[in-house]
Design an enzyme around this catalytic site. Structure first.
Site, PDB file in Angstrom:
ATOM      1  N   LYS A  91       9.536  -5.540  -1.452  1.00  0.00           N
ATOM      2  CA  LYS A  91       8.466  -6.090  -0.796  1.00  0.00           C
ATOM      3  C   LYS A  91       7.928  -6.075  -2.668  1.00  0.00           C
ATOM      4  O   LYS A  91       7.593  -7.305  -2.936  1.00  0.00           O
ATOM      5  CB  LYS A  91       7.939  -4.861  -0.599  1.00  0.00           C
ATOM      6  CG  LYS A  91       5.793  -5.754  -1.004  1.00  0.00           C
ATOM      7  CD  LYS A  91       5.065  -4.441  -0.696  1.00  0.00           C
ATOM      8  CE  LYS A  91       4.842  -3.651  -0.729  1.00  0.00           C
ATOM      9  NZ  LYS A  91       3.743  -3.593  -2.108  1.00  0.00           N
ATOM     10  N   ASN A  92       8.033  -5.207  -3.626  1.00  0.00           N
ATOM     11  CA  ASN A  92       7.590  -5.695  -4.766  1.00  0.00           C
ATOM     12  C   ASN A  92       8.845  -6.563  -5.952  1.00  0.00           C
ATOM     13  O   ASN A  92       8.313  -6.492  -6.844  1.00  0.00           O
ATOM     14  CB  ASN A  92       7.936  -3.971  -5.845  1.00  0.00           C
ATOM     15  CG  ASN A  92       5.814  -3.044  -4.784  1.00  0.00           C
ATOM     16  OD1 ASN A  92       5.167  -4.137  -3.861  1.00  0.00           O
ATOM     17  ND2 ASN A  92       6.422  -1.912  -5.323  1.00  0.00           N
ATOM     18  N   CYS A 186      -8.812  -0.418  -5.580  1.00  0.00           N
ATOM     19  CA  CYS A 186      -8.368  -0.145  -4.909  1.00  0.00           C
ATOM     20  C   CYS A 186      -8.292   1.701  -4.642  1.00  0.00           C
ATOM     21  O   CYS A 186      -8.662   2.480  -5.143  1.00  0.00           O
ATOM     22  CB  CYS A 186      -6.694  -0.131  -3.962  1.00  0.00           C
ATOM     23  SG  CYS A 186      -5.556   0.322  -5.002  1.00  0.00           S
ATOM     24  N   ARG A 191      -7.097   0.606 -11.278  1.00  0.00           N
ATOM     25  CA  ARG A 191      -6.471  -0.304 -11.498  1.00  0.00           C
ATOM     26  C   ARG A 191      -6.467  -1.804 -11.829  1.00  0.00           C
ATOM     27  O   ARG A 191      -6.637  -2.802 -11.814  1.00  0.00           O
ATOM     28  CB  ARG A 191      -5.800  -0.970  -9.848  1.00  0.00           C
ATOM     29  CG  ARG A 191      -5.004   0.445  -9.848  1.00  0.00           C
ATOM     30  CD  ARG A 191      -4.249   0.287  -8.522  1.00  0.00           C
ATOM     31  NE  ARG A 191      -3.231  -0.565  -8.254  1.00  0.00           N
ATOM     32  CZ  ARG A 191      -2.398  -1.059  -7.620  1.00  0.00           C
ATOM     33  NH1 ARG A 191      -2.388  -0.965  -6.277  1.00  0.00           N
ATOM     34  NH2 ARG A 191      -1.476  -1.289  -7.514  1.00  0.00           N
ATOM     35  N   PRO A 192      -7.165  -1.519 -13.501  1.00  0.00           N
ATOM     36  CA  PRO A 192      -7.651  -2.860 -14.468  1.00  0.00           C
ATOM     37  C   PRO A 192      -6.457  -3.874 -14.277  1.00  0.00           C
ATOM     38  O   PRO A 192      -5.240  -3.465 -14.522  1.00  0.00           O
ATOM     39  CB  PRO A 192      -8.388  -2.373 -15.623  1.00  0.00           C
ATOM     40  CG  PRO A 192      -7.457  -0.529 -15.589  1.00  0.00           C
ATOM     41  CD  PRO A 192      -6.990  -0.440 -14.461  1.00  0.00           C
ATOM     42  N   ARG A 466       1.705  -3.478   5.380  1.00  0.00           N
ATOM     43  CA  ARG A 466       1.856  -3.766   4.553  1.00  0.00           C
ATOM     44  C   ARG A 466       3.205  -3.737   3.686  1.00  0.00           C
ATOM     45  O   ARG A 466       3.711  -4.785   2.505  1.00  0.00           O
ATOM     46  CB  ARG A 466       0.936  -3.915   3.350  1.00  0.00           C
ATOM     47  CG  ARG A 466      -0.703  -3.721   4.434  1.00  0.00           C
ATOM     48  CD  ARG A 466      -1.886  -3.700   2.870  1.00  0.00           C
ATOM     49  NE  ARG A 466      -0.981  -4.454   1.915  1.00  0.00           N
ATOM     50  CZ  ARG A 466      -1.809  -4.304   0.499  1.00  0.00           C
ATOM     51  NH1 ARG A 466      -2.885  -2.977   0.836  1.00  0.00           N
ATOM     52  NH2 ARG A 466      -1.719  -5.204  -0.970  1.00  0.00           N
TER      53      ARG A 466
END
Ligand code: EPZ
Length: 491
Positions: A91-92, A186, A191-192, A466
């Site tokens: 996925k990533n 999230c 998570r900037p 997901r």
């Protein structure tokens, strides 16, 4: 640049990609969740064109079956797993590579793509940007661009998947302008994306935020030397893609070294960019005026593979895993072996087994090649049944222990102290109804259900979908008593 603020994960009944698809073609903004048909993807036949002769897109080969209620996974535990499982594409790796298709107008093809919600969301985003995308798992094909893109990634799509920020670099590099919804936080952390923006500014883009959108503009990006304040996977990937169309040479320092970053480097080189050092902490990129389309088969998913290694380690039994990228999984394999799991390469794959007792181990998450944060929850589920006390320390995300209270509902003994979890092994877990909070937390609850006495029902499995393609089918094929059920809409 002011970093983004946190937001909760998608609510139950969040628009499924098919809905997004329906609205994807120019108009995603008005997708409504509740009345979207809840689509259960069923295999449908249908001729497919080869990449060379892609015709303007037919509707993807999916059949939408209207059903009410929400999905959950029901597991009856205490069954050893035996048989073979094939690990899917990563996925990533697929997500950034799908975004890299924006760097060229040509027709590209990706193979070994997993059938995941995040892939559908990315396809819907690319369609919204004006590309014709055919999702025909395990392939995704893009036709030749038929017109100017609309370089805007709307909130409705970005809020479903933070990784949508990966269109920012390609859009500003390719079209000189990009408007991308700021991906809020999230469940696992704020998570900037400040490193992404700082890097694009160094490449010459002007950036401002308006009404929750990042607006980036540039006549033509130009090469620069950029030092990341911390190793960021998608930050590294976004700047690699931007630099591939920048004028001159870019040097990225303190890069993420994840195998998925290395895989993106391979694809950018196939497109004609000159990328050296992907997978190391220093990446050098010689930009090009234009890039070519590509045809590429994606690497196997080390986290999906790691999840199955932990599942078999927890339940006992013997399973042959096909296509395990063992070299990318070394830190996970070392820890699982220390815990008493037997993992051996064999001619046709990797054999994982467990026959003895599980032993406690300590682990600290770290950027690759350290122990991956995306395996922390699954390892914890296994260690809840180990002899002794394990200490798991999470150093990447500030809020990645959301699975702990759910495991405690099953009788696990886990205490959080700052960013460490003290896991005292128990002799058994009990089945219970539990709630998934994020992708990897949901995998850990499935593993706990596989070892617990009685029945476990894991709710909100849209998190699981997901990142895992039909995990219940793969586990059932090796003897797990597991199925997907539909529950009345949960509160
Ligand atoms: C990627 O997320 C993965 N997602 C995540 O996998 C994974 O957990 C993470 O890398 C770490 O390995 C994808 O590849 C799509 P980061 P990413 O930027 O890139 C801070 C899964 O389960 N940071 O490497 O978003 C950040 O807050 C998912 O498949 C900044 O402060 O993670 C975090 O603490 C979950 N500013 C740390 O760096 C920035 O601009 C590492 O985050 C960027 C990051």
């Amino acid at each position: 640049m002011r970093p983004s603020r946190g937001r909760p994960e998608a609510p139950p009944g969040a628009p499924r990609t098919d809905a997004g698809e329906a609205a994807g073609a120019r108009g995603a903004a008005h997708v409504t969740a509740r009345d979207a048909p809840r689509c259960v993807v069923t295999e449908a036949g249908g001729a497919r064109a080869g990449v060379g002769s892609v015709r303007p897109m037919e509707r993807p080969a999916r059949k939408c079956v209207q059903v009410s209620g929400v999905d959950a996974i029901r597991v009856r535990g205490r069954k050893p797993l035996n048989g073979r499982i094939k690990v899917g594409g990563a996925k990533n790796a697929a997500l950034p590579i799908l975004c890299a298709t924006l760097l060229s107008d040509g027709a590209s093809r990706l193979r070994n793509v997993p059938g995941l919600r995040d892939i559908d969301t990315t396809a819907a985003l690319l369609r919204f940007l004006g590309r014709d995308v055919m999702v025909d798992i395990p392939e995704v094909r893009l036709a030749e661009a038929s017109g100017p893109a609309r370089p805007e990634a709307p909130y409705e799509l970005v809020r479903q998947m933070r990784a949508s920020v990966l269109v920012l670099g390609p859009l500003v590099a390719r079209y000189g302008k990009a408007k991308v919804s700021l991906p809020g936080g999230c469940a696992i952390g704020a998570r900037p994306v400040d490193q992404h923006l700082k890097g694009l500014e160094a490449l010459g883009a002007t950036i401002h935020v308006e009404h929750g959108y990042i607006v980036a503009e540039s006549q033509r990006l130009r090469g620069a030397e950029i030092v990341f304040d911390m190793q960021t996977v998608t930050g590294t990937e976004n700047l690699m893609m931007a630099a591939a169309l920048a004028k001159g040479r870019t040097t990225l320092v303190n890069c993420a070294r994840e195998p998925e970053v290395e895989e993106l480097g391979r694809v950018l080189n196939k497109m004609g960019a000159k990328v050296e050092g992907a997978g190391t902490s220093i990446i050098r990129i010689e930009g090009r005026d234009a890039l070519d389309p590509f045809d590429h088969a994606i690497i196997a998913d080390r986290i999906e593979a790691g999840t199955f290694l932990a599942a078999v380690g927890a339940t006992g039994g013997t399973v042959l895993l096909e296509d395990v990228p063992t070299e990318d999984l070394e830190p996970v394999i070392v820890k699982l072996r220390q815990a008493g799991v037997e993992i051996e390469r064999s001619g046709t794959g990797t054999v994982v087994a467990r026959h003895g007792v599980l032993r406690a181990v300590d682990a600290t998450t770290a950027p690759h090649p350290g122990f991956p944060t995306d395996m922390q929850a699954q390892l914890m589920a296994l260690l809840t049944m180990a002899q002794g006390t394990s200490v798991l320390t999470e150093t990447i995300f500030e809020n990645r222990f959301m699975h702990v209270p759910e495991l405690a509902r099953m009788g696990a003994d886990v205490e959080i102290r700052n960013n460490s979890a003290i896991v005292r092994g128990v002799t058994s877990l009990e089945g219970a109804s539990v709630m998934a909070t994020d992708l990897r937390a949901s995998a850990s609850l499935v593993i706990a259900g596989l070892v617990a006495d009685g029945e476990t029902v894991v709710r909100r499995v849209y998190h699981l979908d997901r990142g895992y393609e039909r995990i219940e089918k793969k586990l059932a094929a090796v003897g797990a008593d597991i199925e997907r059920i539909s529950l009345a809409e949960d509160g």
